[in-house]
Design an enzyme around this catalytic site. Structure first.
Site, short mmCIF file in Angstrom:
data_model
loop_
_atom_site.label_atom_id
_atom_site.label_comp_id
_atom_site.label_asym_id
_atom_site.label_seq_id
_atom_site.Cartn_x
_atom_site.Cartn_y
_atom_site.Cartn_z
N CYS A 251 -5.02 -1.46 7.71
CA CYS A 251 -6.26 -0.76 8.01
C CYS A 251 -7.49 -1.46 7.45
O CYS A 251 -8.58 -1.38 8.02
CB CYS A 251 -6.18 0.67 7.48
SG CYS A 251 -5.93 0.80 5.69
N CYS B 177 0.83 -1.21 0.00
CA CYS B 177 0.00 0.00 0.00
C CYS B 177 0.86 1.26 0.00
O CYS B 177 0.75 2.10 -0.89
CB CYS B 177 -0.92 -0.01 1.21
SG CYS B 177 -1.93 1.49 1.37
#
Length: 419
Positions: A266, A170
């Site tokens: 997340c 990410c």
């Protein structure tokens, strides 16, 4: 003439915004609930207009896909997460800053989505921080792209017996590619983020380096960031501590000053990764726990639930502590043994060296210390010969190489052995 429509809903509440745009200027606006009339504003100026939450959401949804602006050498795009770090990065970026938040996919079954850096609440917090300073804020809805680029490879990695780190994929690749593309679209000369890292010149080129605050350093997570991108990227918090950051936020009266840090991984939304993997196709299938000689010493319900170095959850009584040594997706087995069996002194990684280097400090897991090593380049990356054994080296984890504080290489572990 361009017509833009955005909407937003929370439960039974709903808001709709309609804009008509001619040559980059809003000529008509049906946008109740906003702080001012949008007519006569550019799209970038409209992005700085606040208001009630749902109408502001609807406006953001209308503007996000199309907003662009001419190049301005003083404009800085600032990645906003809703937390204190990005809020202070915004403060430092000046009056031409443009905040941008990436809305990313979250597991709808996660128990604590509101703490994620990409949750709806985080988007609202980021937007309010920008609007409080009179600055524009843009939301980019990248939920499906993120799921394809980060979440799906995470699941596939575990299905192959790897231990992937989704934050590497990410932060180092997906996020910065999207943020720099946005910076181009809004005519920003630079991109700033609230990461704790630095950009330094090393042997004639710009490279990533550790932050001054070692306890918050994020260079490991950012290590796959291409050096060619660094000329346009700044990390304004890299030279200070987290305590200094919170003090700056408090002095500026920012609501984020006392906000808790967001979670790692997340998209799990506070959930356990094993539960997530099971919900995304990895089966609980009984298999054998075997010792190094191949003798069965116990059982498990899925090889993917274990990673090298793991001790908890084995369910075996033994005279000495046993650890997961390696896993096999093909046979659904987990090899266990004493801690000494985890020792690895040779590690191969798929990736690249950013500069010519022979000796490095190699960090092989986020929470593991860096170890001195000799490095040699290979056709697909590099091979490390560690001065002392590393314990719990796992395929799929990042191998980040440092020369002092400077990141000089990065890759993903493909194999490890004892020489």
């Amino acid at each position: 003439m361009l017509e833009l429509i955005g909407d937003s809903a929370r439960g039974e509440d709903f808001a709709l915004v309609r804009l008509r745009v001619d040559d980059g200027t809003i000529v008509d606006a049906d946008a109740p609930g906003l702080a001012q009339d949008l007519r006569g504003l550019s799209l970038l100026e409209a992005a700085a207009v606040g208001g009630e939450t749902l109408p502001a959401d609807a406006l953001a949804n209308a503007l996000g896909p199309v907003l662009s602006a001419p190049f301005d050498s003083r404009r800085i795009a600032v990645a906003m997460s809703g937390g204190v770090d990005s809020a202070v990065a915004l403060l430092k970026a000046g009056e031409r800053a443009v905040g941008v938040t990436l809305r990313l996919w979250l597991d709808p079954n996660g128990p604590d989505a509101e703490r994620a850096c990409c949750s709806p609440a985080a988007v609202i917090a980021a937007r309010e921080a920008c609007h409080r300073l009179g600055l524009p804020h843009v939301t980019l809805d990248l939920r499906q792209a993120f799921r394809h680029a980060v979440v799906t490879p995470f699941v596939r990695g575990y299905s192959r017996g790897e231990t992937p780190n989704p934050c590497i994929a990410c932060n180092g690749r997906f996020r910065f590619a999207e943020l720099l593309a946005f910076a181009d679209r809004v005519g920003a000369a630079r991109l700033a983020t609230g990461h704790y890292a630095r950009v330094v010149e090393h042997e004639g080129r710009l490279l990533l380096a550790r932050a001054v605050d070692a306890s918050k350093d994020q260079s490991y997570m950012l290590a796959s960031l291409e050096p060619r991108r660094l000329a346009r990227i700044s990390f304004p918090l890299g030279e200070q501590t987290k305590t200094q950051t919170r003090r700056e936020a408090e002095a500026a009266g920012l609501a984020a000053a006392r906000r808790a840090d967001s979670q790692e991984a997340c998209f799990l939304a506070g959930g356990d990764y094993r539960t997530f993997l099971e919900g995304h196709g990895l089966r609980s299938e009984p298999g054998a726990l075997v010792d190094e000689s191949g003798e069965t010493v116990g059982s498990h319900d899925g090889f993917w639930r274990y990673t090298p170095g793991q001790r908890r959850g084995l369910g075996i009584s033994a005279r000495e502590p046993l650890y997961a040594i390696e896993t096999s997706a093909r046979t659904n087995t987990v090899v266990v043994g004493p801690r000494a069996a985890l020792a690895r002194t040779s590690v191969t990684a798929r990736g690249r060296l950013f500069t010519k280097v022979g000796r490095v400090e190699a960090k092989l897991r986020y929470r593991s210390p860096a170890l001195p090593a000799t490095v040699e380049e290979t056709s697909t990356g590099f091979r490390l010969h560690l001065d002392e054994p590393a314990f719990g080296v796992a395929r799929g984890q990042a191998a980040v190489l440092y020369d002092g504080d400077v990141v000089v290489g990065s890759g993903l572990v493909t194999s490890a052995a004892s020489e």
